[in-house]
Motif scaffolding. Structure first.
Motif, PDB file in Angstrom:
ATOM      1  N   ARG A   1      10.030  -5.076  -1.767  1.00  0.00           N
ATOM      2  CA  ARG A   1       9.653  -6.516  -1.265  1.00  0.00           C
ATOM      3  C   ARG A   1       8.092  -6.617  -1.720  1.00  0.00           C
ATOM      4  N   ILE A   2       7.870  -7.641  -2.496  1.00  0.00           N
ATOM      5  CA  ILE A   2       6.572  -7.945  -2.977  1.00  0.00           C
ATOM      6  C   ILE A   2       6.273  -9.185  -2.032  1.00  0.00           C
ATOM      7  N   VAL A   3       5.097  -9.130  -1.225  1.00  0.00           N
ATOM      8  CA  VAL A   3       4.783 -10.051  -0.047  1.00  0.00           C
ATOM      9  C   VAL A   3       3.382 -10.782  -0.674  1.00  0.00           C
ATOM     10  N   GLU A   4       3.213 -11.883  -0.650  1.00  0.00           N
ATOM     11  CA  GLU A   4       1.950 -12.515  -0.693  1.00  0.00           C
ATOM     12  C   GLU A   4       1.349 -12.717   0.536  1.00  0.00           C
ATOM     13  N   GLU A   5      -0.053 -12.717   0.479  1.00  0.00           N
ATOM     14  CA  GLU A   5      -0.709 -12.918   1.642  1.00  0.00           C
ATOM     15  C   GLU A   5      -0.652 -14.586   1.915  1.00  0.00           C
ATOM     16  N   GLU A   6      -0.533 -14.722   3.120  1.00  0.00           N
ATOM     17  CA  GLU A   6      -0.219 -15.962   3.574  1.00  0.00           C
ATOM     18  C   GLU A   6      -1.169 -17.226   3.017  1.00  0.00           C
ATOM     19  N   ASN A   7      -2.429 -16.745   3.011  1.00  0.00           N
ATOM     20  CA  ASN A   7      -3.418 -17.811   2.673  1.00  0.00           C
ATOM     21  C   ASN A   7      -4.242 -17.372   1.257  1.00  0.00           C
ATOM     22  N   ILE A   8      -4.673 -18.084   0.451  1.00  0.00           N
ATOM     23  CA  ILE A   8      -5.563 -17.710  -0.750  1.00  0.00           C
ATOM     24  C   ILE A   8      -6.805 -17.472   0.031  1.00  0.00           C
ATOM     25  N   LEU A   9      -7.586 -16.452  -0.559  1.00  0.00           N
ATOM     26  CA  LEU A   9      -8.784 -16.109  -0.068  1.00  0.00           C
ATOM     27  C   LEU A   9      -9.874 -17.186  -0.652  1.00  0.00           C
ATOM     28  N   GLY A  10     -11.064 -17.058  -0.046  1.00  0.00           N
ATOM     29  CA  GLY A  10     -12.124 -18.150  -0.469  1.00  0.00           C
ATOM     30  C   GLY A  10     -12.466 -17.948  -1.966  1.00  0.00           C
ATOM     31  N   ASP A  11     -12.254 -16.887  -2.428  1.00  0.00           N
ATOM     32  CA  ASP A  11     -12.853 -16.644  -3.841  1.00  0.00           C
ATOM     33  C   ASP A  11     -11.587 -16.819  -4.870  1.00  0.00           C
ATOM     34  N   GLY A  12     -10.762 -17.505  -4.362  1.00  0.00           N
ATOM     35  CA  GLY A  12      -9.130 -17.681  -5.179  1.00  0.00           C
ATOM     36  C   GLY A  12      -8.247 -16.761  -5.403  1.00  0.00           C
ATOM     37  N   SER A  13      -8.601 -15.455  -4.699  1.00  0.00           N
ATOM     38  CA  SER A  13      -7.704 -14.501  -4.833  1.00  0.00           C
ATOM     39  C   SER A  13      -6.602 -14.250  -3.965  1.00  0.00           C
ATOM     40  N   LEU A  14      -5.430 -13.799  -4.196  1.00  0.00           N
ATOM     41  CA  LEU A  14      -4.281 -13.733  -3.566  1.00  0.00           C
ATOM     42  C   LEU A  14      -3.802 -12.320  -3.385  1.00  0.00           C
ATOM     43  N   PRO A  15      -4.186 -11.654  -2.099  1.00  0.00           N
ATOM     44  CA  PRO A  15      -3.766 -10.262  -2.086  1.00  0.00           C
ATOM     45  C   PRO A  15      -2.385 -10.006  -2.068  1.00  0.00           C
ATOM     46  N   MET A  16      -1.676  -9.051  -2.516  1.00  0.00           N
ATOM     47  CA  MET A  16      -0.134  -8.756  -2.452  1.00  0.00           C
ATOM     48  C   MET A  16       0.005  -7.558  -1.958  1.00  0.00           C
ATOM     49  N   THR A  17       1.377  -7.395  -1.239  1.00  0.00           N
ATOM     50  CA  THR A  17       1.696  -6.166  -0.667  1.00  0.00           C
ATOM     51  C   THR A  17       3.137  -5.791  -1.182  1.00  0.00           C
ATOM     52  N   ILE A  18       3.306  -4.335  -1.699  1.00  0.00           N
ATOM     53  CA  ILE A  18       4.504  -4.153  -2.131  1.00  0.00           C
ATOM     54  C   ILE A  18       5.073  -3.084  -1.118  1.00  0.00           C
ATOM     55  N   VAL A  19       6.265  -3.602  -0.567  1.00  0.00           N
ATOM     56  CA  VAL A  19       6.928  -2.805   0.717  1.00  0.00           C
ATOM     57  C   VAL A  19       8.004  -2.149   0.014  1.00  0.00           C
ATOM     58  N   VAL A  20       8.130  -0.769  -0.015  1.00  0.00           N
ATOM     59  CA  VAL A  20       9.295  -0.036  -0.403  1.00  0.00           C
ATOM     60  C   VAL A  20       9.836   0.930   0.559  1.00  0.00           C
ATOM     61  N   GLU A  21      11.184   1.000   0.327  1.00  0.00           N
ATOM     62  CA  GLU A  21      11.610   2.074   1.147  1.00  0.00           C
ATOM     63  C   GLU A  21      12.564   2.933   0.368  1.00  0.00           C
TER      64      GLU A  21
END
Length: 377
Positions: free
Chosen positions: A289-309
């Motif tokens: 699963r690739i999960v996007e952060e809920e909100n875009i940060l102030g600098d316009g970046s969007l952190p991403m989290t890769i969840v693997v099993e």
């Protein structure tokens, strides 16, 4: 692993099969399906205060011959008519839910001025209280008059994104799903048109685009449905930091490397689909699963989290084939996934063919192979 040769006359194929232990005397299950015998007591659902009822459903005033069947499918009263309701409260609750289910189905078919009546023992279900006395085998009559089908009048998407011309790669414009004046006004078409607009904004790097409002006005004298869908595109985004989480033995930096999501690059949902495909092709993960952060940060970046099993690291497999020309063949393999921590795979294969055709082992066909795969090189 099992393969079936097509040479000669195929006399049979012997493969492993899971057969469940019979749960009760005289009962037999194969692959989870009951072939004969009674259902075990613990599997039966006991209905409290059972109330049997009979149901009739009639659709009138329309030339749509398939609407009767669609209404029957939507109605829980009709679908469950052979199962007793759970007392008066269960029957009345199911009837009141049917008003919503039937109305939603009619909207989906483009009927916005319907008449729906559900009578229990001659009384409209909406007027019944839980204290009502209902007899065993109570009659339930469902009557539906859909009225005339509606067509779209004004169709508008406020804050619509710029769409690619038809025929080019990209998201199709809303008219491709019938969202335009004069087309059948099905509610699902409105939802599809909204989804296309949101997806096009996302393709343009507006990662948090969403439908903000929907105004639908049914003009009954003209049979027209005016629709205005408002889209909130939000802010433009670029990829932020990429982190890897989950129960996996695979090196996390290697997972991020194979995902190939570059920090600082413009957001593109196609990149995320490609990343999932690349990680899936490694063959070591059972879920990704690739999960996007809920909100875009102030600098316009969007952190991403890769969840693997992880899948099981070691696998053993067996198979067999049989034909009248090649005889019996058996195969087996052993595989290790993630041998050194970067999704390396080591696999040994072995097989014998020609069994039962001769008793001399020298006439058998032997196969032996080993494969080592190192991805990301």
């Amino acid at each position: 692993m099992a393969r079936l040769k097509k040479l000669g006359i195929l006399s049979g194929l012997l493969l492993g099969a899971a057969v469940a232990t019979p749960p009760a005397a005289g009962a037999f299950e194969l692959f989870g399906f009951r072939l004969w015998g009674s259902e075990p007591e613990e599997d039966r659902i006991e209905i409290i205060d059972p109330l049997p009822y009979t149901a009739t459903l009639r659709v009138s005033g329309t030339e749509d011959g398939g609407l009767q069947k669609r209404m029957e499918t939507a109605s829980a009263l009709w679908s469950d008519r052979e199962t007793p309701a759970s007392g008066n409260a269960g029957l009345i609750s199911k009837a009141r839910g049917d008003y919503r289910r039937l109305l939603a189905t009619l909207y989906a078919e483009g009927y916005y001025g319907p008449y729906i009546s559900i009578r229990i023992n001659g009384v409209e279900a909406a007027d019944l209280t839980l204290a009502a006395e209902l007899p065993q085998g109570v009659p339930v009559a469902i009557e539906i008059q859909p009225g005339p089908p509606f067509l779209f009048g004004t169709t508008r998407i406020t804050n619509a994104p710029p769409f690619q011309p038809e025929g080019r790669d990209g998201v199709e414009p809303p008219r491709s799903v019938g969202f335009e004046t004069g087309e059948s006004a099905r509610s699902g078409t409105i939802t599809s048109a909204s989804a296309l607009a949101v997806e096009q904004w996302r393709q343009l790097s507006y990662a948090k685009a969403r439908e903000a409002d929907r105004e639908v006005i049914a003009d009954h004298p003209t049979g027209r449905l005016d629709v205005d869908v408002t889209i909130d595109p939000g802010r433009k985004a670029r990829y932020g930091t990429v982190t890897v989480e989950g129960g996996s033995r695979v090196d996390r930096e290697f997972v991020a490397y194979m995902a190939n999501i570059h920090e600082g690059a413009p957001y593109d949902p196609d990149d995320l689909n490609d990343a999932e495909d690349r990680l899936s092709s490694l063959g070591v993960f059972r879920s990704i699963r690739i999960v996007e952060e809920e909100n875009i940060l102030g600098d316009g970046s969007l952190p991403m989290t890769i969840v693997v099993e992880d899948r099981r690291r070691r696998t053993i497999g067996f198979g067999g084939t049989y034909s009248t020309i090649d005889g019996l063949g058996v195969q087996a393999y052993w595989m290790h996934r993630n041998l050194f921590g970067k999704a390396e795979r080591l696999r040994f294969d072995a097989g014998i063919e020609g069994l039962l055709l001769t008793s001399d082992p020298a006439d058998y066909n032997y196969n032996l192979g080993v494969t080592f795969t190192k991805p990301g090189v």
